[in-house]
Design a protein around this motif. Structure first.
Motif, PDB file in Angstrom:
ATOM      1  N   PHE A  45     -19.059 -25.055-132.278  1.00 10.00           N
ATOM      2  CA  PHE A  45     -20.164 -24.288-132.873  1.00 10.00           C
ATOM      3  C   PHE A  45     -21.173 -25.189-133.585  1.00 10.00           C
ATOM      4  O   PHE A  45     -22.332 -24.823-133.760  1.00 10.00           O
ATOM      5  CB  PHE A  45     -19.614 -23.265-133.873  1.00 10.00           C
ATOM      6  N   CYS A  63     -19.509 -19.940-139.361  1.00  5.64           N
ATOM      7  CA  CYS A  63     -18.297 -20.704-139.062  1.00  5.64           C
ATOM      8  C   CYS A  63     -18.028 -21.756-140.131  1.00  5.64           C
ATOM      9  O   CYS A  63     -18.938 -22.448-140.573  1.00  5.64           O
ATOM     10  CB  CYS A  63     -18.434 -21.395-137.710  1.00  5.64           C
ATOM     11  N   ASN A  64     -16.770 -21.895-140.491  1.00  2.00           N
ATOM     12  CA  ASN A  64     -16.362 -22.861-141.503  1.00  2.00           C
ATOM     13  C   ASN A  64     -15.864 -24.132-140.818  1.00  2.00           C
ATOM     14  O   ASN A  64     -14.863 -24.083-140.104  1.00  2.00           O
ATOM     15  CB  ASN A  64     -15.250 -22.238-142.357  1.00  2.00           C
ATOM     16  N   TYR A  83     -16.660 -18.444-143.480  1.00  2.73           N
ATOM     17  CA  TYR A  83     -16.879 -18.515-144.919  1.00  2.73           C
ATOM     18  C   TYR A  83     -16.560 -17.151-145.526  1.00  2.73           C
ATOM     19  O   TYR A  83     -17.044 -16.127-145.055  1.00  2.73           O
ATOM     20  CB  TYR A  83     -18.335 -18.864-145.227  1.00  2.73           C
ATOM     21  N   ARG A 124     -22.793 -22.267-147.507  1.00  2.00           N
ATOM     22  CA  ARG A 124     -21.417 -21.989-147.072  1.00  2.00           C
ATOM     23  C   ARG A 124     -21.034 -20.561-147.412  1.00  2.00           C
ATOM     24  O   ARG A 124     -20.072 -20.295-148.133  1.00  2.00           O
ATOM     25  CB  ARG A 124     -20.444 -22.982-147.719  1.00  2.00           C
ATOM     26  N   LYS A 136     -12.224 -33.308-137.335  1.00  2.00           N
ATOM     27  CA  LYS A 136     -12.974 -32.120-136.915  1.00  2.00           C
ATOM     28  C   LYS A 136     -14.083 -31.826-137.923  1.00  2.00           C
ATOM     29  O   LYS A 136     -15.239 -31.635-137.568  1.00  2.00           O
ATOM     30  CB  LYS A 136     -12.030 -30.932-136.765  1.00  2.00           C
ATOM     31  N   ARG A 163     -19.667 -31.546-139.486  1.00  2.00           N
ATOM     32  CA  ARG A 163     -20.722 -31.720-140.495  1.00  2.00           C
ATOM     33  C   ARG A 163     -21.761 -32.730-140.023  1.00  2.00           C
ATOM     34  O   ARG A 163     -22.958 -32.571-140.304  1.00  2.00           O
ATOM     35  CB  ARG A 163     -20.105 -32.176-141.821  1.00  2.00           C
TER      36      ARG A 163
END
Lengths: 347, 364
Positions: A211, B214-215, B246, B164, A153, A158
């Protein structure tokens, strides 16, 4: 019939030796550069190794690193040889070394050219490797609790954010897999039960994307869910909406990135190949010009230098004959053995 | 009684000149390094200029760039001086310039020390600047149709993703502003009308954050909306959820980043200060030793090098006296309008004063 004969008066020989010494040091630096470029490419390929299915494309950086190291050795010897070339006492000791040296140097120089050609030829292999790797990544996106897949994920998120892409071909790839883990689905809810019943495999499919597909350049806050439903969002049209999420697929983005990298590196390696080739050609001329001087009293006479003593075909045959003889000899011995074995059987 | 006297034979003078020549070229490289450092720091600060309210922190990279350029020139002059130092005919022309050189070199060292001090001292100002800048960025996030603010959204999104972080202090800052533009709100819907009526200013506030908070390290797909409502999402507890967004605020993230940057340049700057000081001291020794040798009958004999002709206190007294003299003379000049005798005296005192003014600075 000699290939490319040229006359070399004494002054020209001296200039050739000096020029070649400088050129071989430049070529040494160029060899180190080739090695570095190979390392850079390998590192970049390893960084995205999780979305690649096989490592076939790694042959390009591996070849570049081997050629870089070899060319350091080749050019070091080239500089040593042309340092000794003008000294009649020290040049003869290189005599036996030069034939295998030229064979090895030609091999590695041709390998350099092959590396450049391969970097273009490997595009298809890279693309299919990425196709499978990304497909798996998207399938295992939800498996954050499965050992060995728990980082998929994060990797995919990333990757999509960094390369500004979404999905494999495009964002619709996310509609075909369940990317939300069962741990976070309320199975008592009607909506979840409907979705699961709507397909054969019992997967929770939805017309939404993670997202990380969101495009920051969009003027409106990101719409991730119910993408195909125009009435779910105010002032929203699925067909004409362009800026909301990334429209490019990650496979295309990655292929473009790596092809750009390999094209740049290929251009550099091509110029290094030309440099290396000129070093070898100049060294050959110097060697043949100096060999004609050997044994003469007056070392400042004009001599002739050439590339090949016989024509190209003859030289190739000359090199290949020992190899072929070796192979054919073994075959003849085998044939002889089988015939002698067959005749006793016949009698 | 001279300060820190040392004997210099001809051999030693030659070695000193050669060593100093190398050292001054090293110092030129260091000057270039300082300049590049300043440029890099300035670029990094300019990249985030949209979330900074003022540019006070820019004094650090500005000084670094100035000092870098000045030190390249200064040390190049030092290398020329020590090239000429062993040639008795060419050395005297540098005599007057050397006084100014010492002053400039000492000033550069002081400026470099000031830069190191400022980079710590300005942390508070930077924090204030970021606080205001980020607050404005979050307030204008929705104004993607207002000229001059249309890139705030993209800037804040990229910032939050890159560093972040979320919000100013933390993600709750997003609950207090309307970050969804009115263009995308359906004013006929009940939910929108309720939310607008729920506060005095008529803003559409919600307990949600933009997607850039969002992390990716979270095991579950990102929850952006209805964050404070534990029942809105399955298996979700608002108080104990840590990985979803975050948790760090962008102000803290940016401060940490810039302080790390400036701290890591600290040792480099300190070593450049040391190199510059050693160039200065060596050149002073070389100057006094060569001048001493030129005054001898045998120019290749042994001479003495020193830092100051008299000791610190006496030099300071002399300097003060000369400055006061000059001021007094200037007053007399203005009052009596006697230009010629005053000018001749003033010239002599100016020479001596600059010499004495230059000499105490290495010791101090």
């Amino acid at each position: 019939m000699v290939v490319m004969k040229m006359k070399f008066p004494f002054q020209k020989r001296v200039k050739l030796a000096q020029g070649l010494w400088l050129l071989s040091w430049c070529a040494t630096v160029a060899g180190a550069t080739t090695f570095t470029l190979g390392c850079v490419l390998k590192t970049e390929l390893r960084r995205r190794a999780e979305v690649m299915d096989n490592a076939d494309v790694h042959i390009v950086p591996n070849t570049l690193m081997i050629v870089g190291l070899a060319s350091l050795g080749i050019n070091y010897f080239a500089s040593k040889i042309c340092q000794d070339a003008l000294d009649a006492g020290r040049f003869p000791r290189w005599k036996n070394f030069l034939k295998p040296y030229f064979a090895a140097s030609c091999f590695f120089t041709v390998l350099m050219l092959l590396a450049v050609i391969m970097s273009y030829a490997m595009k298809g292999s890279l693309e299919s490797s990425l196709k499978i790797g990304l497909r798996n990544g998207i399938r295992f996106y939800k498996d954050t609790d499965t050992p060995g897949r728990c980082f998929q994920k994060q990797n995919i998120d990333r990757l999509q954010m960094e390369f500004q892409c979404c999905g494999n071909n495009d964002f619709r790839d996310w509609f075909e897999v369940q990317w939300i883990s069962n741990r976070y689905l309320d199975f008592s809810s009607k909506e979840v039960k409907d979705r699961i019943k709507s397909n054969v495999d019992g997967r929770y499919l939805l017309d939404g994307v993670p997202f990380s597909c969101c495009n920051p350049s969009s003027p409106r806050p990101c719409i991730q869910y119910q993408l195909t439903n125009n009435s779910a969002h105010y002032n929203y049209d699925y067909q004409t909406e362009e800026l909301n999420i990334y429209l490019r697929g990650c496979r295309e983005a990655l292929v473009n990135y790596y092809m750009g990298l390999m094209n740049t590196i290929g251009a550099g390696v091509l110029s290094i190949f030309i440099l290396q080739g000129s070093v070898l050609v100049s060294l050959r001329f110097l060697q043949t010009a100096m060999e004609a001087v050997a044994g003469k009293e007056n070392t400042e006479i004009e001599t002739e230098g050439y590339l090949l003593e016989k024509s190209v075909k003859d030289t190739v045959m000359e090199y290949l004959n020992p190899v072929l003889k070796f192979l054919l000899l073994t075959n003849q011995v085998e044939e002889g053995a089988t015939t002698s074995g067959a005749t006793p059987a016949a009698t | 009684m001279a300060l820190l006297k040392m004997k210099f034979t001809q051999q030693r003078r030659v070695r000193l000149a050669q060593g100093l020549w190398l050292l001054s070229w090293l110092a030129v490289m260091c000057g270039a390094f300082i300049f590049c450092l300043g440029v890099y720091l300035k670029t990094e600060l300019l990249r985030r200029a949209e979330v900074m309210d003022n540019t006070e922190i820019h004094v650090v990279p500005n000084i670094l760039m100035m000092v870098g350029l000045a030190s390249i020139g200064t040390n190049w002059v030092a290398s020329r001086v020590c090239q000429d130092s062993l040639d008795a005919s060419r050395f005297p022309r540098w005599k007057v310039l050397l006084l100014a050189w010492f002053a400039v070199a000492a000033l550069l060292c002081c400026l470099l020390i000031a830069v190191v001090v400022l980079s710590y001292a300005l942390q508070g100002r930077l924090e204030e600047s970021l606080k205001v800048g980020l607050r404005n960025g979050i307030r204008f996030y929705k104004d993607t149709d207002v000229p001059g603010r249309c890139f705030q959204k993209e800037t804040i999104d990229h910032l939050q993703m890159e560093f972040r972080c979320c919000g100013n202090n933390n993600f709750k800052d997003w609950f207090e502003v309307q970050w969804v533009s009115n263009r995308y709100l359906d004013f006929t819907s009940k939910d929108v009308k309720d939310r607008i009526r729920s506060n005095v200013d008529g803003r559409f506030l919600l307990d949600g954050v933009p997607f850039s908070c969002c992390n990716p390290a979270s095991p579950r797909p990102c929850l952006q909306y209805h964050l404070t409502d534990s029942r809105a999402h399955y298996n979700y507890e608002y108080q104990s959820e840590e990985l979803n967004l975050y948790s760090r605020g962008c102000r803290q993230a940016l401060i940490d980043y810039y302080m790390d940057l400036m701290n890591s340049t600290g040792p480099g700057v300190l070593s450049v200060i040391l190199i510059q000081m050693s160039v200065l001291l060596s050149l002073r020794y070389l100057q006094t030793a060569v001048e001493g040798a030129m005054a001898l009958e045998n120019p290749e004999g042994e001479s003495e090098g020193y830092l100051l002709e008299k000791d610190v206190k006496q030099t300071f007294e002399d300097c003060k006296a000369k400055v006061l003299d000059m001021l007094k003379l200037a007053q007399v000049d203005a009052a009596a309008a006697e230009v010629s005798p005053g000018a001749a005296d003033a010239e002599k005192t100016v020479d001596n004063t600059t010499e004495k003014a230059a000499s105490p600075t290495p010791a101090s």
